[in-house]
Design a protein around this motif. Structure first.
Motif, short mmCIF file in Angstrom:
data_model
loop_
_atom_site.label_atom_id
_atom_site.label_comp_id
_atom_site.label_asym_id
_atom_site.label_seq_id
_atom_site.Cartn_x
_atom_site.Cartn_y
_atom_site.Cartn_z
N LEU A 77 49.29 -17.06 -26.56
CA LEU A 77 49.36 -15.78 -27.25
C LEU A 77 48.06 -15.02 -27.15
CD1 LEU A 77 48.70 -16.14 -30.94
CD2 LEU A 77 49.39 -18.18 -29.74
N ARG A 78 48.17 -13.75 -27.46
CA ARG A 78 47.01 -12.87 -27.55
C ARG A 78 46.87 -12.45 -28.99
NH1 ARG A 78 46.34 -9.04 -22.49
NH2 ARG A 78 44.42 -8.80 -23.65
N LEU A 79 45.63 -12.44 -29.48
CA LEU A 79 45.34 -12.06 -30.85
C LEU A 79 44.49 -10.80 -30.85
CD1 LEU A 79 44.28 -15.56 -32.22
CD2 LEU A 79 46.51 -14.50 -32.40
N ARG A 80 44.82 -9.87 -31.72
CA ARG A 80 44.01 -8.67 -31.85
C ARG A 80 42.67 -9.04 -32.46
NH1 ARG A 80 46.43 -4.69 -35.68
NH2 ARG A 80 48.01 -4.54 -34.08
N PRO A 81 41.56 -8.62 -31.83
CA PRO A 81 40.24 -8.91 -32.41
C PRO A 81 40.17 -8.44 -33.86
CG PRO A 81 40.00 -8.01 -30.21
CD PRO A 81 41.47 -7.88 -30.58
N GLY A 82 39.54 -9.24 -34.69
CA GLY A 82 39.37 -8.91 -36.10
C GLY A 82 40.50 -9.39 -36.99
N THR A 83 41.56 -9.99 -36.41
CA THR A 83 42.70 -10.44 -37.21
C THR A 83 42.69 -11.96 -37.41
OG1 THR A 83 44.16 -10.69 -35.29
CG2 THR A 83 44.14 -8.54 -36.39
N TYR A 84 41.66 -12.62 -36.95
CA TYR A 84 41.58 -14.07 -37.08
C TYR A 84 40.13 -14.48 -37.31
CZ TYR A 84 40.00 -13.81 -32.25
OH TYR A 84 39.31 -13.51 -31.10
N LYS A 85 39.95 -15.70 -37.80
CA LYS A 85 38.62 -16.27 -37.98
C LYS A 85 38.45 -17.43 -37.02
CE LYS A 85 38.09 -15.04 -42.82
NZ LYS A 85 37.79 -15.53 -44.17
N VAL A 86 37.21 -17.73 -36.71
CA VAL A 86 36.87 -18.83 -35.81
C VAL A 86 36.12 -19.88 -36.62
CG1 VAL A 86 35.56 -19.49 -33.76
CG2 VAL A 86 36.73 -17.28 -33.83
N GLY A 87 36.48 -21.14 -36.43
CA GLY A 87 35.80 -22.20 -37.16
C GLY A 87 35.84 -23.53 -36.42
N GLN A 88 35.33 -24.54 -37.09
CA GLN A 88 35.24 -25.87 -36.51
C GLN A 88 36.58 -26.61 -36.54
OE1 GLN A 88 33.67 -24.93 -39.38
NE2 GLN A 88 33.73 -26.56 -40.89
N GLU A 89 36.63 -27.67 -35.78
CA GLU A 89 37.82 -28.52 -35.75
C GLU A 89 38.06 -29.12 -37.13
OE1 GLU A 89 37.83 -32.00 -36.13
OE2 GLU A 89 35.68 -32.26 -36.23
N THR A 90 39.33 -29.40 -37.41
CA THR A 90 39.70 -30.02 -38.69
C THR A 90 40.53 -31.28 -38.48
OG1 THR A 90 41.63 -28.59 -38.87
CG2 THR A 90 39.62 -27.85 -39.98
N VAL A 91 40.35 -31.91 -37.32
CA VAL A 91 41.13 -33.11 -37.01
C VAL A 91 40.30 -34.39 -37.08
CG1 VAL A 91 42.81 -31.86 -35.61
CG2 VAL A 91 40.78 -32.84 -34.52
N ARG A 92 39.10 -34.26 -37.63
CA ARG A 92 38.17 -35.39 -37.75
C ARG A 92 37.82 -36.00 -36.40
NH1 ARG A 92 41.92 -37.37 -42.42
NH2 ARG A 92 41.12 -36.14 -44.15
N ALA A 93 37.56 -35.14 -35.44
CA ALA A 93 37.21 -35.60 -34.09
C ALA A 93 35.91 -36.39 -34.12
CB ALA A 93 37.06 -34.40 -33.16
N LYS A 94 35.87 -37.46 -33.36
CA LYS A 94 34.68 -38.30 -33.30
C LYS A 94 33.78 -37.92 -32.13
CE LYS A 94 36.62 -42.24 -35.74
NZ LYS A 94 36.93 -41.46 -36.86
N GLY A 95 34.23 -37.00 -31.30
CA GLY A 95 33.44 -36.57 -30.15
C GLY A 95 33.90 -35.21 -29.68
N GLU A 96 33.40 -34.83 -28.53
CA GLU A 96 33.76 -33.54 -27.93
C GLU A 96 35.24 -33.52 -27.57
OE1 GLU A 96 32.67 -32.71 -23.68
OE2 GLU A 96 31.30 -31.31 -24.69
N ILE A 97 35.93 -32.45 -27.96
CA ILE A 97 37.35 -32.32 -27.66
C ILE A 97 37.56 -31.67 -26.30
CG2 ILE A 97 39.51 -31.21 -28.39
CD1 ILE A 97 38.35 -31.42 -31.29
N ASP A 98 36.79 -30.63 -26.02
CA ASP A 98 36.95 -29.88 -24.78
C ASP A 98 35.56 -29.56 -24.25
OD1 ASP A 98 37.28 -27.70 -22.88
OD2 ASP A 98 39.25 -27.33 -23.75
N PRO A 99 35.25 -29.91 -23.01
CA PRO A 99 33.90 -29.67 -22.49
C PRO A 99 33.55 -28.19 -22.36
CG PRO A 99 35.34 -30.43 -20.72
CD PRO A 99 36.12 -30.55 -22.01
N HIS A 100 34.52 -27.31 -22.46
CA HIS A 100 34.28 -25.88 -22.27
C HIS A 100 34.15 -25.11 -23.59
CE1 HIS A 100 35.06 -26.59 -18.07
NE2 HIS A 100 36.20 -27.18 -18.40
N ILE A 101 34.52 -25.73 -24.71
CA ILE A 101 34.52 -25.05 -26.00
C ILE A 101 33.92 -25.98 -27.05
CG2 ILE A 101 35.97 -23.95 -27.78
CD1 ILE A 101 38.03 -23.60 -25.40
N SER A 102 32.95 -25.48 -27.78
CA SER A 102 32.30 -26.29 -28.81
C SER A 102 33.28 -26.63 -29.93
CB SER A 102 31.11 -25.50 -29.39
OG SER A 102 30.64 -26.12 -30.56
#
Length: 129
Positions: A77-102
């Motif tokens: 999907l495409r999201l209109r800028p300003g209509t969403y927030k960006v935050g950290q993972e909430t799955v209790r990851a123990k390491g890096e999930i994706d090498p391209h995205i923090s």
């Protein structure tokens, strides 16, 4: 509240161990304190994050030739800028999930209340024998 096509209320699946009530937290992406509500629409720029079992439920699918697969689906999907927030993972990851995205900016979330602010552009399907 948001409703899915079948009229079901969008919410947290009962078969996952997830955060269920809003709480105050420090957003690791912005460094600001926020009231985080887990009953929202969650998206990610990472298909690896979307593929996690907390978000993509695996189901069995049988092809016309009788071949059986485990299947997962995700919307693009495409999201209109300003209509969403960006935050950290909430799955209790123990390491890096994706090498391209923090992990501090891998989860995008929205109440989804703005008209035409979210546009479905594709359906991604993962099949494995």
């Amino acid at each position: 509240s948001i409703a899915a096509l079948g009229g079901d209320k969008v919410g947290i699946r009962d078969d996952t161990v997830r955060i269920r009530k809003p709480f105050m937290r420090v957003n690791q992406h912005t460094g600001e304190e926020e009231l985080f509500d887990p009953s929202q629409i969650f998206c990610s720029p990472s298909i690896r994050y979307c593929d996690l079992p907390q978000y993509a439920k695996e189901t069995e699918w049988c092809a016309e030739d009788g071949t059986r697969y485990k299947a997962k689906v995700a919307f693009q999907l495409r999201l209109r800028p300003g209509t969403y927030k960006v935050g950290q993972e909430t799955v209790r990851a123990k390491g890096e999930i994706d090498p391209h995205i923090s992990n501090t900016e891998i989860e995008w979330y929205t109440q989804g209340t703005e008209h035409a602010s979210h546009v479905l552009t594709g359906l991604m399907v993962k099949l494995r024998p």
